[in-house]
Design an enzyme around this catalytic site. Sequence first.
Site, PDB file in Angstrom:
ATOM      1  N   PHE A 231       2.559   3.994   1.780  1.00  0.00           N
ATOM      2  CA  PHE A 231       3.661   3.542   1.165  1.00  0.00           C
ATOM      3  C   PHE A 231       4.074   2.240   2.581  1.00  0.00           C
ATOM      4  O   PHE A 231       5.101   3.119   3.001  1.00  0.00           O
ATOM      5  CB  PHE A 231       4.974   4.157   1.047  1.00  0.00           C
ATOM      6  CG  PHE A 231       4.337   5.276   0.396  1.00  0.00           C
ATOM      7  CD1 PHE A 231       4.330   5.437  -1.795  1.00  0.00           C
ATOM      8  CD2 PHE A 231       3.040   6.921   0.537  1.00  0.00           C
ATOM      9  CE1 PHE A 231       3.380   6.658  -1.992  1.00  0.00           C
ATOM     10  CE2 PHE A 231       2.690   7.599  -0.662  1.00  0.00           C
ATOM     11  CZ  PHE A 231       2.797   7.590  -1.727  1.00  0.00           C
TER      12      PHE A 231
ATOM     13  N   PHE B 290       0.684  -1.018  -0.283  1.00  0.00           N
ATOM     14  CA  PHE B 290       0.078  -0.443  -0.071  1.00  0.00           C
ATOM     15  C   PHE B 290       0.780   1.242  -0.023  1.00  0.00           C
ATOM     16  O   PHE B 290       1.990   1.409   0.416  1.00  0.00           O
ATOM     17  CB  PHE B 290      -0.391   0.607   1.412  1.00  0.00           C
ATOM     18  CG  PHE B 290      -0.098  -0.340   2.452  1.00  0.00           C
ATOM     19  CD1 PHE B 290      -0.048   0.500   2.940  1.00  0.00           C
ATOM     20  CD2 PHE B 290       0.143  -1.426   2.950  1.00  0.00           C
ATOM     21  CE1 PHE B 290       1.185   0.990   4.068  1.00  0.00           C
ATOM     22  CE2 PHE B 290       0.498  -0.748   4.279  1.00  0.00           C
ATOM     23  CZ  PHE B 290       1.283  -1.274   5.185  1.00  0.00           C
TER      24      PHE B 290
END
Lengths: 646, 123, 213, 347
Positions: D139, D137
């Site tokens: 980050f 995801f």
Amino acid sequence: MRVLKLGLVQGVFGGILGWLFGFALVIGSRLLLGLPAQWNPNLTGLAAYEPAVVVAGIFFVVGFMIGVGAVSDWLKWARGIDTPFNHGARIPGTSELARYFNVDYSHKVIGIQYAITGVLLLGVGGTLAMIFRLQLAQPELNFVPPDVFNTMISAHGMIMIGGILLGVGGMSNYLVPLMIGANDMAFPRLNAFAYWINVPGALLLCVAMVIGGWNTGWTGYPPLSAQAPLGVQYFFLGVFFIGLSSILGSLNIIVTTMTMRSPGMSLFRMPVFVWSAFATAIIQLTATQFIGLSFLMVLVQRILGMGFFDPGGPVWSEVDKWAGGGNPILFQHMFWFYSHPAVYLFVLPGLGIISELLPVFARKPLFGYKWIAMSSMAIALVGFLVWAHHMFVSGMSNYLRVPFMMSTLLVAVPTGVKFFSWLGTLWGGRIEFKTPMLFALGAISVFLIGGLTGPPLGTVATDLNLTDTYYVVGHFHATMFGGFIFPFLAALYYWFPKATGRMYNERLGQLHFWLMTPAFWVMSLGQIFVGMHGMRRRIATYEVGLDIGTAQMMVTIAGFVIFISVLIMMFNLFVLARRGQRAGANPWRSRGLEWQVPSPMPEMTYPATPVVVGEPYDYGKPGSIYVQFAPAAPALHTGASITGGD
Amino acid sequence: MEHLFLVFIALPLVVGGAVLVGAWLLTKIMPGDAAAAKAAAAAQAAAIPAHGPDYARLTPRRKAALRTGIVVLLGLALLTIVEFFLAALGSTALMFVIIILKAALIMYFFMHIAAVWRTEEAH
Amino acid sequence: MTAVAESYQVQTRRNRMGFWLFFLSESFLFGGLLVARYYLWGNTRPSMEDTVIGPLHISYQVIPLMITAVLLLSSFFMNRAEVAIANDDRKTFSRSILLTVLMGLIFLLGVLIFEWGWKTVDGQIVLGRHISPTDGVFGAVLYGMTGMHALHVVSGLVLLMLVWNLGRKGHFSPEKHWGVEATAIYWHYVDLVWVFFYPAIYLIGVGVHAAGH
Amino acid sequence: MDQGTHRRSYRRHFIIVSILVAIVAVISIVGLWAVPEFPSASTQAITVNWLFDLHLAVIGFLFALVMVFMLYILFVFRRRAGEEGDGDHFEGNTKLEIIWTVIPLIVVLSFGVIGAVTLRDVTAAQENEMTVNVTAFSFGWQFDYPEQGVEKATTLKLPVGRPVHFKLKSLDQDVIHSFYVAEFRVKQDLVPGVPTELRVTPNVEGAYRVRCNELCGTGHTNMLADVTVVSQADFDAWVAEQKAAVSPERLAAMGQELHASQGCIACHNVTGEPGGVGPTWKGLYGSERQFADGTSGVADEEYLRTSILASQERLVAGYAAVMPQNYADVLSDQQVAALIEYIKTLK
């Protein structure tokens, strides 16, 4: 004010008016329907009005084209008014220089407009590269924030590609009619239109950087590009219009080549550059639609919510609802269906230039003319079948990897034919090392690096390691420099005397070469090295622990040396050469058609019809003649037909 | 749903109209056009006869072309109807055969694709 | 200030080749949309409920068939107009062009209203949600394909009106009528694209009803 | 020179240049092989390295062939001072052209076959595979071990010698990421809506890193996660530790790790510097917050939880609503608690 009368200036005004009109139109219609002016109240600035901004961008281009006068003749035709076809300065009393800032139908003016705009764009892209290379010179530098960094690399990529496309357009527009003995292109008005639509396109690309930028890289993969800042929309539009120019320009090249060759010039008596321009045009004409369409699809996904690439909701195999089902991989297929052949359309004209120059400076026939010509066509055609090798790790179906690996490796065969034929051309010659020849030879050496680093990316197992690392960056830059930049510079130096009638400074030209080539080798090998040592692509900085700081520093320094050497070239061509020696009609003793008329060339290049009676590259064969000028018309200068050799 | 109406119906019509009006205005204000426009208007004023000078001579060709046109149209109509009903079979390959047939009819008879290779004008 | 003078015939031949190359290029654009359709829809397609207006029961499939028929018929009249101008029959030319425009408009309105904006509520036609562009890939691809095609229909209509106007002023003759020929093959090309699009959108694949509709 | 002398000198030049090519080819192949290699740590890496070395040999040979040939020609056939006139006239040699079309074709096809075989080796399923679910995801990374019952780990622990089958996915509303451990030599994209997989057998103990290899936005550079390959015993101990309850101090330490590994650090600093994308965490706990909707409130635990899981419900005035809204999927309850404990310590 005379400046205000220039087409370029009027175009910019028209563009701004168009932008305001488009913006007001959308916002006005919304307000009329009783909707709030802003689409997304959570956002601030222009981003809240995204659809209006997009429509305004399209009207900017329309306004620009009307303002600059690129469609005036067509509007008149639509009303039934015939327009004369002017060749020459259109506005009485303006200087020759003003032609380059106005709509002009001469292919020579358009070719130079293309080339200069291309060089300007390459300069902008190069400057961006210099800035972010500074940050990458040492590990863990952070003076460029990540978002700005991402915008800069994305802009560097696409602006450079735009510059290359314009450079390719410049070479083919300028050279193809000259080389086949035509006075202009088949559709001069379309030619002017195709050039001028690049200008607002390039402006949109540059504006994209300041209205929010975009962080997707030049590839613009969704879903990232569907979530990126506003700038991505003008990036899409800019590419779309530059692509439109590619399509129209290549259509023109194909028709010109097919219908306007001199009498006696059969397909296999065309200069080999025309073959490569033809192969390029085939790619541009067809594949470009795919990048336009793929970007358009993301554009409408953003403003209208059309979920082509939005995977949200159930996948399509369980369609009991109409929601969701988008697939990001589809974008990659469509994007690379253009963008891989695009690489060949960047390099084919360059390889054509190399094949064109070697015989002149080695004073020898081109070795295996037909093989070289056909290898261009082969590269163009095989190029259509290899796109998915960019997607080996994308999640594409596994069984597709092997056929795409095979087709990718096949490209090596026609490319190899070119290399070996070049060596055959040089063998046994009397090689002269003038600047254009140096650049052609440098191009071979640099393209060799690019070519040889390709197969490890073609076989899937090694690609799993190397893809999206700096290795790819090194490979790609070597291909682009060897396939386009070096030959483009060679072409600039080679045809400069023809276009201007003046000689550039040979010594500075050689200095340019000897600075640029070693620097490029260092840069390219450095990039490949760091890529194999853990340096990923498109990262704003890297860890100290990777231990690649020294190599990165060398890459940066080499980059700056290249930058400086290009400045030297600019100084040489644009400043020194104004007072350079007179060049004469044929300083290189070439057999080509265009070298048989005076430099600079008259407005109508060939007042007398050239008739081709021999082979284009028969250097060293006593008494061989390539072209005679039609006997009915007066000969242009003594010895209108030329002989190869002594 | 107003959005839909706005984006797909109102907007294209308004934009299209605006472009046409703008283009028309621009051709009006383009310099050096007044004389040409006047000449065009004068040409229009001269009465255009309903038929050209060679009308009578060319009648057989018109009739032949009309017959061809009708036959092609009937062929296309027939294929479309066949296509519509054969869709129930669910054979994509069959559909493609029909599509190709229709495309060939249109390209050959309506678009005169052969004219691209013709070097002599056959008018 | 010399003109590059070429005979009308020579320039027409070039124009014709250029126009066909343009079609080749455009077919990649439409081909791309077809690729998107087959990639995203596979062997399915959206199917909408049949419509009841008063006593009439209209199968949803009939409407696309009708607008397709109208477009084919318009192509016939376009052909007739071209034949007429090439054989010195200006009156038939004018009439046929106007008929073509009329049918083009009917097709366009068919797409805009019946395709995009029509729904019946209690036997009443209302403009509104039929299938919207935000309805996942079905909406997206349907609107993408018909939208791109409609854009070409609109530009074709503009060209038709232009040549009609020029024809009215007596601009064309049997020897010089490239304008009409270009418009004609452009219009036929738009028709040709629909020949590919119509089955791809309405006939091929298994119809899927929207849940909750 | 007449034709005969030419032929003879051509043959002489050809012999000399062939010898030179052979010498330089050997030197460049040896040189290329001697370039220090990045460490490798998986059985897949052995195959990849082998194929790459094979490529290097071909590269070295072709490089020598073209460059030495070209430089030699440039030297021997250069135009000497005062020399006028043209080179020798020959237009080509069909036999040669066929040779240098067919030989590369054969080489290329064999590489295609070798490529297919190595691809099979690199991607083949193994016996006794351990499954690890990887979720990416913006980050950060998250690793689930369904067989061991460990969920939402932020670092990747792998037992040495055990084949691992990674099942990779990116969240539906997220973007494309790519899972790449340079030492393992293989990578795979994680595409929203399209599940992908990757097989690795780590064979050297040590500490490595997962690096996101597909540009994914602002935090791409720092989208890293630690990978440690350990002995089976250490791995079992780690699994046991993951499942045990933890103290507040341990939680706060975990929170500190999460701050870096989940990419919070990209927008929220802990130094109190102004100007970040999101508010600083220093002195956040217990402070008075002004919200975008005009209301205000105290930053208590409940507020912090809302801010992490659904930041847009209580957006702080002056900040854009850019924080991902998917942390309810990404973080375990324990991890949210760890972040809150960590923020509490930042006075």
